[in-house]
Design an enzyme around this catalytic site. Structure first.
Site, PDB file in Angstrom:
ATOM      1  N   THR A 124      26.167  42.787  33.413  1.00  0.00           N
ATOM      2  CA  THR A 124      25.590  41.696  32.612  1.00  0.00           C
ATOM      3  C   THR A 124      24.377  42.181  31.822  1.00  0.00           C
ATOM      4  O   THR A 124      23.648  43.078  32.266  1.00  0.00           O
ATOM      5  CB  THR A 124      25.169  40.536  33.550  1.00  0.00           C
ATOM      6  OG1 THR A 124      24.295  39.663  32.847  1.00  0.00           O
ATOM      7  CG2 THR A 124      24.423  41.021  34.785  1.00  0.00           C
ATOM      8  N   ASP A 125      24.119  41.521  30.694  1.00  0.00           N
ATOM      9  CA  ASP A 125      22.912  41.831  29.902  1.00  0.00           C
ATOM     10  C   ASP A 125      21.645  41.439  30.664  1.00  0.00           C
ATOM     11  O   ASP A 125      20.550  41.880  30.318  1.00  0.00           O
ATOM     12  CB  ASP A 125      22.961  41.130  28.541  1.00  0.00           C
ATOM     13  CG  ASP A 125      22.968  39.605  28.622  1.00  0.00           C
ATOM     14  OD1 ASP A 125      23.179  39.052  29.730  1.00  0.00           O
ATOM     15  OD2 ASP A 125      22.759  38.954  27.573  1.00  0.00           O
ATOM     16  N   LYS A 153      22.775  42.930  40.375  1.00  0.00           N
ATOM     17  CA  LYS A 153      23.707  43.522  39.410  1.00  0.00           C
ATOM     18  C   LYS A 153      23.163  44.876  38.919  1.00  0.00           C
ATOM     19  O   LYS A 153      23.916  45.819  38.721  1.00  0.00           O
ATOM     20  CB  LYS A 153      23.934  42.581  38.228  1.00  0.00           C
ATOM     21  CG  LYS A 153      24.684  41.304  38.555  1.00  0.00           C
ATOM     22  CD  LYS A 153      26.115  41.521  39.017  1.00  0.00           C
ATOM     23  CE  LYS A 153      27.030  41.983  37.898  1.00  0.00           C
ATOM     24  NZ  LYS A 153      28.454  42.084  38.377  1.00  0.00           N
TER      25      LYS A 153
HETATM   26  P1  NAD Z   1      32.470  33.598  39.052  1.00  0.00           P
HETATM   27  O1  NAD Z   1      31.383  33.223  39.991  1.00  0.00           O
HETATM   28  O2  NAD Z   1      33.181  32.542  38.279  1.00  0.00           O
HETATM   29  O3  NAD Z   1      33.612  34.390  39.850  1.00  0.00           O
HETATM   30  C1  NAD Z   1      33.314  35.354  40.829  1.00  0.00           C
HETATM   31  C2  NAD Z   1      34.569  35.583  41.663  1.00  0.00           C
HETATM   32  O4  NAD Z   1      34.258  36.583  42.645  1.00  0.00           O
HETATM   33  C3  NAD Z   1      35.029  34.330  42.431  1.00  0.00           C
HETATM   34  O5  NAD Z   1      36.434  34.168  42.282  1.00  0.00           O
HETATM   35  C4  NAD Z   1      34.660  34.634  43.879  1.00  0.00           C
HETATM   36  O6  NAD Z   1      35.550  34.046  44.815  1.00  0.00           O
HETATM   37  C5  NAD Z   1      34.773  36.157  43.899  1.00  0.00           C
HETATM   38  N1  NAD Z   1      33.959  36.755  44.971  1.00  0.00           N
HETATM   39  C6  NAD Z   1      32.672  36.475  45.291  1.00  0.00           C
HETATM   40  N2  NAD Z   1      32.297  37.217  46.350  1.00  0.00           N
HETATM   41  C7  NAD Z   1      33.358  37.997  46.681  1.00  0.00           C
HETATM   42  C8  NAD Z   1      33.574  38.992  47.685  1.00  0.00           C
HETATM   43  N3  NAD Z   1      32.619  39.326  48.560  1.00  0.00           N
HETATM   44  N4  NAD Z   1      34.783  39.599  47.719  1.00  0.00           N
HETATM   45  C9  NAD Z   1      35.769  39.263  46.845  1.00  0.00           C
HETATM   46  N5  NAD Z   1      35.615  38.329  45.895  1.00  0.00           N
HETATM   47  C10 NAD Z   1      34.430  37.705  45.811  1.00  0.00           C
HETATM   48  O7  NAD Z   1      31.849  34.696  38.086  1.00  0.00           O
HETATM   49  P2  NAD Z   1      32.200  35.051  36.572  1.00  0.00           P
HETATM   50  O8  NAD Z   1      31.354  34.219  35.697  1.00  0.00           O
HETATM   51  O9  NAD Z   1      33.678  35.057  36.398  1.00  0.00           O
HETATM   52  O10 NAD Z   1      31.657  36.533  36.498  1.00  0.00           O
HETATM   53  C11 NAD Z   1      32.511  37.646  36.755  1.00  0.00           C
HETATM   54  C12 NAD Z   1      31.706  38.924  36.608  1.00  0.00           C
HETATM   55  O11 NAD Z   1      31.191  39.003  35.285  1.00  0.00           O
HETATM   56  C13 NAD Z   1      30.498  38.999  37.544  1.00  0.00           C
HETATM   57  O12 NAD Z   1      30.401  40.331  38.004  1.00  0.00           O
HETATM   58  C14 NAD Z   1      29.320  38.635  36.648  1.00  0.00           C
HETATM   59  O13 NAD Z   1      28.150  39.266  37.100  1.00  0.00           O
HETATM   60  C15 NAD Z   1      29.789  39.186  35.327  1.00  0.00           C
HETATM   61  N6  NAD Z   1      29.248  38.519  34.121  1.00  0.00           N
HETATM   62  C16 NAD Z   1      29.343  37.158  33.997  1.00  0.00           C
HETATM   63  C17 NAD Z   1      28.875  36.551  32.824  1.00  0.00           C
HETATM   64  C18 NAD Z   1      28.982  35.050  32.623  1.00  0.00           C
HETATM   65  O14 NAD Z   1      28.450  34.535  31.642  1.00  0.00           O
HETATM   66  N7  NAD Z   1      29.680  34.305  33.471  1.00  0.00           N
HETATM   67  C19 NAD Z   1      28.305  37.324  31.824  1.00  0.00           C
HETATM   68  C20 NAD Z   1      28.237  38.712  31.994  1.00  0.00           C
HETATM   69  C21 NAD Z   1      28.723  39.299  33.141  1.00  0.00           C
END
Ligand code: NAD
Ligand code: TYD
Length: 341
Positions: A124-125, A153
């Site tokens: 993430t940023d 992160k």
């Molecule tokens: P989210 O919270 O919607 O989904 C996370 C998923 O990970 C869920 O399905 C959860 O059940 C699973 N999870 C959590 N702990 C776990 C574990 N111990 N073992 C296995 N699975 C597990 O998150 P998201 O928004 O889809 O983000 C996905 C990735 O992208 C993350 O790594 C986040 O840091 C990154 N990210 C998100 C954004 C954003 O705006 N949402 C932006 C940049 C980066």
């Protein structure tokens, strides 16, 4: 291609699974997700029986469970799994350290010991911290996280990049800005505001509402992850953003206007501690090296997103009531019954 996707029942992961099953006919996907409150198998309902998709409920921080569930080797690992909500990390950071840091390190160890292929870390940023009114994050901006979420992160990124230097592992890291689109859990700004406005509930805006996020549609992010997975240089970080900076208040007002609801629903509430003021991304590297470019315009795609939440009422009500957490048992129980017949 055997591909291990983690967190594929979450917001971005589920969008990614749909995309690659549709557009990468030679990919066989194993999807590992613990199904925390944020995981929703309902988001994958149409592909649960897909011949090139196998769903495995497991914890990425539990090495024994992964060893028991995963057979063979993988050509590619894409690690989406994480605890992802800043506000929850402020209340209790322990799950963030366990999953985001420990889970990533566990996967890295398995990948190295098993001789698996490329490891893509979805970051993430927010690892860069906060910007003032000017400037952009580049890949050489110093890491300076503000929240327990972004600190976890950032730590994970360091482990991934260290695996490249120490073990010569083929790793790549993407650092994307704030996503919006279908299947996002309604604790995050955009779906929370859509559903609250729909129901004429107050819209809580932190502080003065002047914090700036650089919004990107989830499909553009997924295509960036795909581009880096397929063409990124080993050991390299790629920033991903759509140059769509908006103050939170602008986003909230736009949602109210799309829903034809009054601005009197807005409530200014106590600010989040450590609240980053502004994020803005310089995506020159991924554009120049890999030819990726975002396709979705914020105004239009925000309208599509509002429509998606209005049209998918059952999905919204299940996640808001917690009923989505029973979906796995129903689906898995049904499968066991079918197998025994
Ligand atoms: P989210 O919270 O919607 O989904 C996370 C998923 O990970 C869920 O399905 C959860 O059940 C699973 N999870 C959590 N702990 C776990 C574990 N111990 N073992 C296995 N699975 C597990 O998150 P998201 O928004 O889809 O983000 C996905 C990735 O992208 C993350 O790594 C986040 O840091 C990154 N990210 C998100 C954004 C954003 O705006 N949402 C932006 C940049 C980066
Ligand atoms: P969020 O969706 O939690 O993403 P992040 O904190 O990872 O950027 O929040 C986006 C922005 O919206 C952030 O500046 C905090 C703000 N916000 C509110 O003003 N009210 C809310 O109820 C939420 C959830 C967020």
């Amino acid at each position: 291609m055997r591909v291990l996707i983690t967190g594929g029942a979450g917001f971005i992961g589920s969008n990614f699974v749909h995309l690659v099953l549709a557009e990468r006919p030679d990919w066989e996907v194993v999807n590992v997700d613990l199904l925390t409150y944020a995981g929703n198998l309902r988001s994958l309902e149409s592909v649960l029986d897909h011949p090139r998709h196998r769903f495995v409920r497991a914890d990425i921080a539990d090495r024994d469970a992964l060893v028991a569930e995963l057979d063979g080797t993988f050509d590619l690992v894409i690690n989406f799994a994480a605890e992802s909500h800043v506000d929850r990390s402020i209340v209790d950071a322990s799950a963030f350290v366990r999953t985001n840091v420990g889970g990533t390190q566990t996967l890295l160890d398995l990948a190295r010991q098993g001789g698996w292929g490329r490891f893509l870390q979805v970051s993430t940023d927010e690892v860069y911290g906060s910007l003032g009114p000017e400037g952009f994050f580049t890949e050489t901006t110093p890491i300076d996280p503000s929240s327990p979420y972004s600190a976890s992160k950032a730590a994970a990124d360091m482990f991934v990049l260290a695996a490249h230097r120490t073990h010569d592992m083929d790793v790549v890291v993407t650092r994307c800005s704030n996503n919006y689109g279908p299947y996002q859990f309604p604790e995050k700004l955009i779906p929370l505001m859509i559903l609250s406005a729909r129901d004429d509930q107050p819209l809580p805006v932190y502080g003065d509402g002047g914090n700036v996020r650089d919004w990107i549609h989830v499909e553009d992010h997924c295509r960036a992850v795909l581009a880096v997975a397929e063409g990124g240089k080993p050991g390299r970080v790629y920033n991903v953003g759509a140059s769509s900076e908006r103050e939170n208040l602008e986003i909230v007002r736009e949602i109210l206007s799309l829903l034809d609801k009054p601005e009197s629903l807005i409530r200014f509430v106590t600010d989040r501690p450590g609240h980053d003021r502004r994020y803005a991304i310089d995506s020159a590297r991924i554009k120049d090296e890999l030819g990726w470019t975002p396709a979705r315009d914020l105004r239009e795609a925000l309208g599509d997103t509002v429509r998606w939440y209005l049209e998918n009422e059952a999905w919204c009500e299940e996640v808001r009531s917690g009923e989505h957490e029973n979906f796995f048992d129903r689906w898995y129980g049904g499968r066991l019954e079918a197998d025994s017949e």
